[in-house]
Design a protein around this motif. Structure first.
Motif, PDB file in Angstrom:
ATOM      1  N   ARG A  91      75.799  13.864  59.977  1.00 25.29           N
ATOM      2  CA  ARG A  91      74.806  14.666  59.270  1.00 25.29           C
ATOM      3  C   ARG A  91      74.752  16.038  59.920  1.00 25.29           C
ATOM      4  NH1 ARG A  91      69.714  10.677  59.225  1.00 25.29           N
ATOM      5  NH2 ARG A  91      69.826  11.268  61.411  1.00 25.29           N
ATOM      6  N   LEU A  92      75.094  17.070  59.146  1.00 27.56           N
ATOM      7  CA  LEU A  92      74.984  18.459  59.596  1.00 27.56           C
ATOM      8  C   LEU A  92      73.791  19.055  58.874  1.00 27.56           C
ATOM      9  CD1 LEU A  92      78.742  19.544  59.513  1.00 27.56           C
ATOM     10  CD2 LEU A  92      77.421  18.663  61.439  1.00 27.56           C
ATOM     11  N   PHE A  93      72.712  19.232  59.598  1.00 27.23           N
ATOM     12  CA  PHE A  93      71.469  19.703  59.014  1.00 27.23           C
ATOM     13  C   PHE A  93      71.287  21.196  59.253  1.00 27.23           C
ATOM     14  CE2 PHE A  93      69.254  15.273  59.196  1.00 27.23           C
ATOM     15  CZ  PHE A  93      70.006  14.857  58.118  1.00 27.23           C
ATOM     16  N   ALA A  94      70.139  21.699  58.859  1.00 21.23           N
ATOM     17  CA  ALA A  94      69.805  23.120  58.803  1.00 21.23           C
ATOM     18  C   ALA A  94      70.371  23.934  59.960  1.00 21.23           C
ATOM     19  CB  ALA A  94      68.293  23.298  58.750  1.00 21.23           C
ATOM     20  N   ASP A  95      71.159  24.918  59.593  1.00 19.39           N
ATOM     21  CA  ASP A  95      71.696  25.900  60.538  1.00 19.39           C
ATOM     22  C   ASP A  95      72.476  25.286  61.702  1.00 19.39           C
ATOM     23  OD1 ASP A  95      70.649  27.957  59.018  1.00 19.39           O
ATOM     24  OD2 ASP A  95      68.781  28.021  60.147  1.00 19.39           O
ATOM     25  N   SER A  96      73.015  24.101  61.512  1.00 21.17           N
ATOM     26  CA  SER A  96      73.858  23.543  62.566  1.00 21.17           C
ATOM     27  C   SER A  96      75.180  24.300  62.634  1.00 21.17           C
ATOM     28  CB  SER A  96      74.105  22.053  62.337  1.00 21.17           C
ATOM     29  OG  SER A  96      74.707  21.822  61.087  1.00 21.17           O
ATOM     30  N   TYR A  97      75.622  24.832  61.481  1.00 19.31           N
ATOM     31  CA  TYR A  97      76.856  25.607  61.425  1.00 19.31           C
ATOM     32  C   TYR A  97      76.596  26.889  60.649  1.00 19.31           C
ATOM     33  CZ  TYR A  97      81.608  26.930  60.131  1.00 19.31           C
ATOM     34  OH  TYR A  97      82.771  27.629  59.934  1.00 19.31           O
ATOM     35  N   MET A  98      77.037  28.022  61.197  1.00 22.62           N
ATOM     36  CA  MET A  98      76.724  29.321  60.609  1.00 22.62           C
ATOM     37  C   MET A  98      77.948  30.043  60.041  1.00 22.62           C
ATOM     38  SD  MET A  98      73.527  29.254  61.082  1.00 22.62           S
ATOM     39  CE  MET A  98      72.960  30.894  60.713  1.00 22.62           C
ATOM     40  N   GLY A  99      79.088  29.395  59.990  1.00 19.88           N
ATOM     41  CA  GLY A  99      80.296  30.048  59.503  1.00 19.88           C
ATOM     42  C   GLY A  99      80.474  29.926  57.997  1.00 19.88           C
ATOM     43  N   PRO A 100      81.367  30.746  57.429  1.00 20.29           N
ATOM     44  CA  PRO A 100      81.594  30.720  55.981  1.00 20.29           C
ATOM     45  C   PRO A 100      82.619  29.675  55.524  1.00 20.29           C
ATOM     46  CG  PRO A 100      82.793  32.532  56.961  1.00 20.29           C
ATOM     47  CD  PRO A 100      82.009  31.888  58.073  1.00 20.29           C
ATOM     48  N   LYS A 140      76.566  14.104  55.260  1.00 18.81           N
ATOM     49  CA  LYS A 140      75.464  14.871  54.680  1.00 18.81           C
ATOM     50  C   LYS A 140      75.542  16.296  55.198  1.00 18.81           C
ATOM     51  CE  LYS A 140      72.544  10.902  54.100  1.00 18.81           C
ATOM     52  NZ  LYS A 140      71.203  10.527  53.700  1.00 18.81           N
ATOM     53  N   LEU A 141      75.555  17.247  54.276  1.00 19.60           N
ATOM     54  CA  LEU A 141      75.564  18.669  54.593  1.00 19.60           C
ATOM     55  C   LEU A 141      74.292  19.261  54.002  1.00 19.60           C
ATOM     56  CD1 LEU A 141      79.266  19.433  53.550  1.00 19.60           C
ATOM     57  CD2 LEU A 141      78.409  18.815  55.823  1.00 19.60           C
ATOM     58  N   TRP A 142      73.362  19.647  54.846  1.00 20.15           N
ATOM     59  CA  TRP A 142      72.074  20.146  54.386  1.00 20.15           C
ATOM     60  C   TRP A 142      71.825  21.546  54.923  1.00 20.15           C
ATOM     61  CZ3 TRP A 142      67.671  15.995  55.032  1.00 20.15           C
ATOM     62  CH2 TRP A 142      67.993  14.853  54.307  1.00 20.15           C
ATOM     63  N   MET A 143      71.505  22.449  54.050  1.00 13.55           N
ATOM     64  CA  MET A 143      71.048  23.798  54.374  1.00 13.55           C
ATOM     65  C   MET A 143      71.974  24.531  55.344  1.00 13.55           C
ATOM     66  SD  MET A 143      66.907  23.344  54.314  1.00 13.55           S
ATOM     67  CE  MET A 143      66.779  22.043  55.508  1.00 13.55           C
ATOM     68  N   LEU A 144      73.262  24.487  55.039  1.00 13.53           N
ATOM     69  CA  LEU A 144      74.241  25.296  55.772  1.00 13.53           C
ATOM     70  C   LEU A 144      74.359  26.591  54.987  1.00 13.53           C
ATOM     71  CD1 LEU A 144      76.869  22.517  56.550  1.00 13.53           C
ATOM     72  CD2 LEU A 144      74.903  23.241  57.914  1.00 13.53           C
ATOM     73  N   GLU A 145      73.486  27.510  55.267  1.00 14.64           N
ATOM     74  CA  GLU A 145      73.230  28.656  54.408  1.00 14.64           C
ATOM     75  C   GLU A 145      74.362  29.667  54.304  1.00 14.64           C
ATOM     76  OE1 GLU A 145      69.426  30.281  55.330  1.00 14.64           O
ATOM     77  OE2 GLU A 145      68.422  28.366  55.036  1.00 14.64           O
ATOM     78  N   LYS A 146      75.276  29.683  55.253  1.00 10.46           N
ATOM     79  CA  LYS A 146      76.362  30.664  55.197  1.00 10.46           C
ATOM     80  C   LYS A 146      77.689  30.058  54.763  1.00 10.46           C
ATOM     81  CE  LYS A 146      74.183  33.809  58.359  1.00 10.46           C
ATOM     82  NZ  LYS A 146      74.344  34.736  59.440  1.00 10.46           N
ATOM     83  N   LEU A 147      77.719  28.759  54.562  1.00  5.52           N
ATOM     84  CA  LEU A 147      78.951  28.088  54.166  1.00  5.52           C
ATOM     85  C   LEU A 147      79.332  28.468  52.742  1.00  5.52           C
ATOM     86  CD1 LEU A 147      81.152  26.018  54.902  1.00  5.52           C
ATOM     87  CD2 LEU A 147      79.646  24.251  53.949  1.00  5.52           C
ATOM     88  N   LYS A 148      80.561  28.986  52.569  1.00  4.26           N
ATOM     89  CA  LYS A 148      81.044  29.399  51.246  1.00  4.26           C
ATOM     90  C   LYS A 148      82.198  28.537  50.760  1.00  4.26           C
ATOM     91  CE  LYS A 148      79.689  34.214  51.518  1.00  4.26           C
ATOM     92  NZ  LYS A 148      80.099  35.589  51.362  1.00  4.26           N
ATOM     93  N   HIS A 149      83.015  28.065  51.675  1.00  2.19           N
ATOM     94  CA  HIS A 149      84.206  27.317  51.268  1.00  2.19           C
ATOM     95  C   HIS A 149      84.415  26.124  52.197  1.00  2.19           C
ATOM     96  CE1 HIS A 149      87.993  27.113  49.015  1.00  2.19           C
ATOM     97  NE2 HIS A 149      88.429  26.503  50.106  1.00  2.19           N
ATOM     98  N   TRP A 150      84.603  24.941  51.588  1.00  2.00           N
ATOM     99  CA  TRP A 150      84.820  23.715  52.351  1.00  2.00           C
ATOM    100  C   TRP A 150      86.114  23.084  51.888  1.00  2.00           C
ATOM    101  CZ3 TRP A 150      82.354  18.480  51.004  1.00  2.00           C
ATOM    102  CH2 TRP A 150      82.679  17.531  51.970  1.00  2.00           C
ATOM    103  N   THR A 151      87.010  22.795  52.829  1.00  2.00           N
ATOM    104  CA  THR A 151      88.302  22.201  52.507  1.00  2.00           C
ATOM    105  C   THR A 151      88.420  20.839  53.173  1.00  2.00           C
ATOM    106  OG1 THR A 151      89.341  24.379  52.394  1.00  2.00           O
ATOM    107  CG2 THR A 151      90.804  22.503  52.690  1.00  2.00           C
TER     108      THR A 151
END
Length: 165
Positions: free
Chosen positions: A58-67, A83-94
């Motif tokens: 579970r990666l919750f709020a602001d645990s990761y800040m990269g795009p 679970k990916l929650w509130m990773l606000e700067k994430l744009k692309h997931w591969t």
């Protein structure tokens, strides 16, 4: 923490060293890991994917800040729930071919900038995706690429602040 071989569940809140040093800190037998508010700028998925027994991440709020975030081939061999929650700067997931072969459940919540996810159609055991407060464009792309065997549930909750007297 790495010497605690019996530790199987861990919730980390706050700050940690850079992602490349996480592997030396985390016990290799972890089965459940939750990260929150770590503000890591380096993609942690290649490191976390080496945890051979991890079944819930579970990666919750602001645990990761990269795009960008990449799950590399061979990573997360036993992961069943992500679970990916509130990773606000994430744009692309591969998700590379061969990553997360046992993943069954995926939940993405309020990742407002997430535009693309590549490779989800390659997950043979994925049967449920829950999207909560996600951009409509992302929802449509995911539905179009997920295949017929995956149940996609979309929740759009509106939160309002209680105005007490």
């Amino acid at each position: 923490m790495a010497q605690h071989s019996n530790l199987c569940s861990l919730y980390l809140l706050g700050s940690l060293p850079p992602a490349n040093k996480l592997s030396s800190l985390l016990p290799s037998y972890l089965r459940k890991l939750t990260l929150s508010m770590l503000k890591l700028e380096e993609d942690t998925m290649p490191v976390l994917g080496q945890l051979q027994d991890l079944s819930i991440l579970r990666l919750f709020a602001d645990s990761y800040m990269g795009p960008r975030m990449t799950c590399v081939s061979g990573g997360f061999p036993k992961l069943r729930i992500l679970k990916l929650w509130m990773l606000e700067k994430l744009k692309h997931w591969t998700v590379q071919d061969g990553a997360m072969p046992l993943l069954q459940e995926l939940e993405i919540r309020r990742c407002d900038q997430l535009e693309n996810s590549d490779g989800l159609q390659q997950l043979p055991n994925l049967n449920e995706v829950v999207l909560t407060n996600m951009p409509q464009s992302f929802v449509e792309k995911l539905r179009g690429s997920s295949g017929n065997n995956v149940f996609v549930k979309v929740n759009n909750w509106e939160f309002s602040r209680y105005q007490g007297k």
